[in-house]
Design a protein around this motif. Structure first.
Motif, PDB file in Angstrom:
ATOM      1  N   ALA A  43       3.151  10.147  -9.799  1.00  0.00           N
ATOM      2  CA  ALA A  43       2.134  10.465 -10.809  1.00  0.00           C
ATOM      3  C   ALA A  43       1.636  11.896 -10.651  1.00  0.00           C
ATOM      4  CB  ALA A  43       0.971   9.471 -10.722  1.00  0.00           C
ATOM      5  N   ALA A  44       1.517  12.359  -9.417  1.00  0.00           N
ATOM      6  CA  ALA A  44       1.064  13.734  -9.182  1.00  0.00           C
ATOM      7  C   ALA A  44       2.041  14.738  -9.791  1.00  0.00           C
ATOM      8  CB  ALA A  44       0.889  13.982  -7.681  1.00  0.00           C
ATOM      9  N   ARG A  73       0.842  -1.203   0.000  1.00  0.00           N
ATOM     10  CA  ARG A  73       0.000   0.000   0.000  1.00  0.00           C
ATOM     11  C   ARG A  73       0.878   1.254   0.000  1.00  0.00           C
ATOM     12  NH1 ARG A  73      -3.048   1.265   5.243  1.00  0.00           N
ATOM     13  NH2 ARG A  73      -1.068   2.263   5.552  1.00  0.00           N
ATOM     14  N   GLU A  74       1.959   1.227   0.769  1.00  0.00           N
ATOM     15  CA  GLU A  74       2.871   2.368   0.788  1.00  0.00           C
ATOM     16  C   GLU A  74       3.539   2.554  -0.575  1.00  0.00           C
ATOM     17  OE1 GLU A  74       2.844   4.477   3.354  1.00  0.00           O
ATOM     18  OE2 GLU A  74       1.345   3.099   4.179  1.00  0.00           O
ATOM     19  N   ALA A  75       3.859   1.448  -1.250  1.00  0.00           N
ATOM     20  CA  ALA A  75       4.437   1.535  -2.597  1.00  0.00           C
ATOM     21  C   ALA A  75       3.457   2.221  -3.552  1.00  0.00           C
ATOM     22  CB  ALA A  75       4.814   0.147  -3.108  1.00  0.00           C
ATOM     23  N   LEU A  76       2.165   1.940  -3.374  1.00  0.00           N
ATOM     24  CA  LEU A  76       1.157   2.609  -4.195  1.00  0.00           C
ATOM     25  C   LEU A  76       1.198   4.118  -3.952  1.00  0.00           C
ATOM     26  CD1 LEU A  76      -1.927   0.215  -3.879  1.00  0.00           C
ATOM     27  CD2 LEU A  76      -0.440   0.532  -5.870  1.00  0.00           C
ATOM     28  N   PHE A  77       1.255   4.509  -2.691  1.00  0.00           N
ATOM     29  CA  PHE A  77       1.297   5.940  -2.379  1.00  0.00           C
ATOM     30  C   PHE A  77       2.546   6.605  -2.975  1.00  0.00           C
ATOM     31  CE2 PHE A  77      -1.729   5.246   1.285  1.00  0.00           C
ATOM     32  CZ  PHE A  77      -2.722   6.072   0.785  1.00  0.00           C
ATOM     33  N   ILE A  78       3.675   5.920  -2.933  1.00  0.00           N
ATOM     34  CA  ILE A  78       4.897   6.474  -3.527  1.00  0.00           C
ATOM     35  C   ILE A  78       4.690   6.686  -5.032  1.00  0.00           C
ATOM     36  CG2 ILE A  78       7.310   5.973  -4.093  1.00  0.00           C
ATOM     37  CD1 ILE A  78       7.407   4.540  -1.291  1.00  0.00           C
ATOM     38  N   PRO A 102      -6.886  15.051  -4.447  1.00  0.00           N
ATOM     39  CA  PRO A 102      -6.522  16.194  -3.610  1.00  0.00           C
ATOM     40  C   PRO A 102      -6.625  15.865  -2.098  1.00  0.00           C
ATOM     41  CG  PRO A 102      -7.888  16.930  -5.417  1.00  0.00           C
ATOM     42  CD  PRO A 102      -7.910  15.422  -5.438  1.00  0.00           C
ATOM     43  N   LEU A 103      -7.562  15.015  -1.729  1.00  0.00           N
ATOM     44  CA  LEU A 103      -7.709  14.654  -0.316  1.00  0.00           C
ATOM     45  C   LEU A 103      -6.700  13.588   0.121  1.00  0.00           C
ATOM     46  CD1 LEU A 103     -11.608  14.420  -0.240  1.00  0.00           C
ATOM     47  CD2 LEU A 103     -10.191  16.273   0.659  1.00  0.00           C
ATOM     48  N   TRP A 104      -6.402  12.638  -0.742  1.00  0.00           N
ATOM     49  CA  TRP A 104      -5.538  11.525  -0.378  1.00  0.00           C
ATOM     50  C   TRP A 104      -4.071  11.784  -0.667  1.00  0.00           C
ATOM     51  CZ3 TRP A 104      -6.677   6.335   1.290  1.00  0.00           C
ATOM     52  CH2 TRP A 104      -8.029   6.122   1.606  1.00  0.00           C
ATOM     53  N   ILE A 105      -3.778  12.467  -1.764  1.00  0.00           N
ATOM     54  CA  ILE A 105      -2.403  12.641  -2.198  1.00  0.00           C
ATOM     55  C   ILE A 105      -1.912  14.057  -1.954  1.00  0.00           C
ATOM     56  CG2 ILE A 105      -0.774  12.370  -4.137  1.00  0.00           C
ATOM     57  CD1 ILE A 105      -2.220   9.743  -3.184  1.00  0.00           C
ATOM     58  N   GLY A 106      -2.820  15.027  -2.140  1.00  0.00           N
ATOM     59  CA  GLY A 106      -2.506  16.429  -1.839  1.00  0.00           C
ATOM     60  C   GLY A 106      -1.958  17.207  -2.925  1.00  0.00           C
TER      61      GLY A 106
END
Length: 161
Positions: free
Chosen positions: A141-142, A131-136, A157-161
């Motif tokens: 991507a952002a 899951r952390e790899a997904l966030f990275i 915008p709420l999850w990644i910022g």
């Protein structure tokens, strides 16, 4: 003392919420967007997303074999340039990951050990690391979205910022 542990089902639900952010990303991308590059020696947006898929494939195998192996390359280069090919590949990976996770008994999920390079962790922790790899990857991507002047999609915008 309150039990603050999270159940296997709750972990699956949280994983699905995080994973589904990728679908929101794919919904706003075009084939042209996949060709976007950043300065320096960075991959194209499509190649970065392929790397995300290859990471997902490595974790998928780890949930089935209890060994995480890096470096397996996906054979269809179209996923770097064709959004529909990328979407179809991710849909198959998603279905396979969910099936592999649901096939695990609660005992295996909590206690079966996944061998990784240099260390071992229980399956449930392996899912957390994935899951952390997904966030990275979503953070990367952002940056690409900003470079191509596209707003963050959906819940980003709420999850990644």
């Amino acid at each position: 003392m309150n039990d603050t542990s999270i159940s296997q089902q709750q972990m699956f639900e949280l994983y699905e919420m995080v994973r589904s952010l990728r679908d929101e990303l794919l919904d706003v991308l075009t084939d042209d967007d996949l060709a976007a590059t950043l300065p320096g020696e960075n991959p194209t947006f499509g190649a970065m997303l392929r790397e995300l898929g290859e990471t997902q494939a490595a974790y998928l195998e780890s949930f089935k074999t209890f060994t995480l192996t890096w470096g397996v390359r996906y054979g269809d280069d179209a996923v770097e340039t064709d959004i529909e090919a990328l979407r179809m590949w991710f849909a198959q990976l998603d279905a396979d990951v969910l099936a592999a996770l649901k096939a695990l008994s609660p005992e295996d999920f909590a206690g079966k050990i996944v061998k990784r390079d240099g260390f071992e962790i229980p399956v449930q922790n392996n899912l957390l690391v994935y899951r952390e790899a997904l966030f990275i990857a979503y953070g990367k991507a952002a940056v690409y979205l900003k470079a191509i002047s596209k707003p963050l999609p959906g819940r980003w915008p709420l999850w990644i910022g």
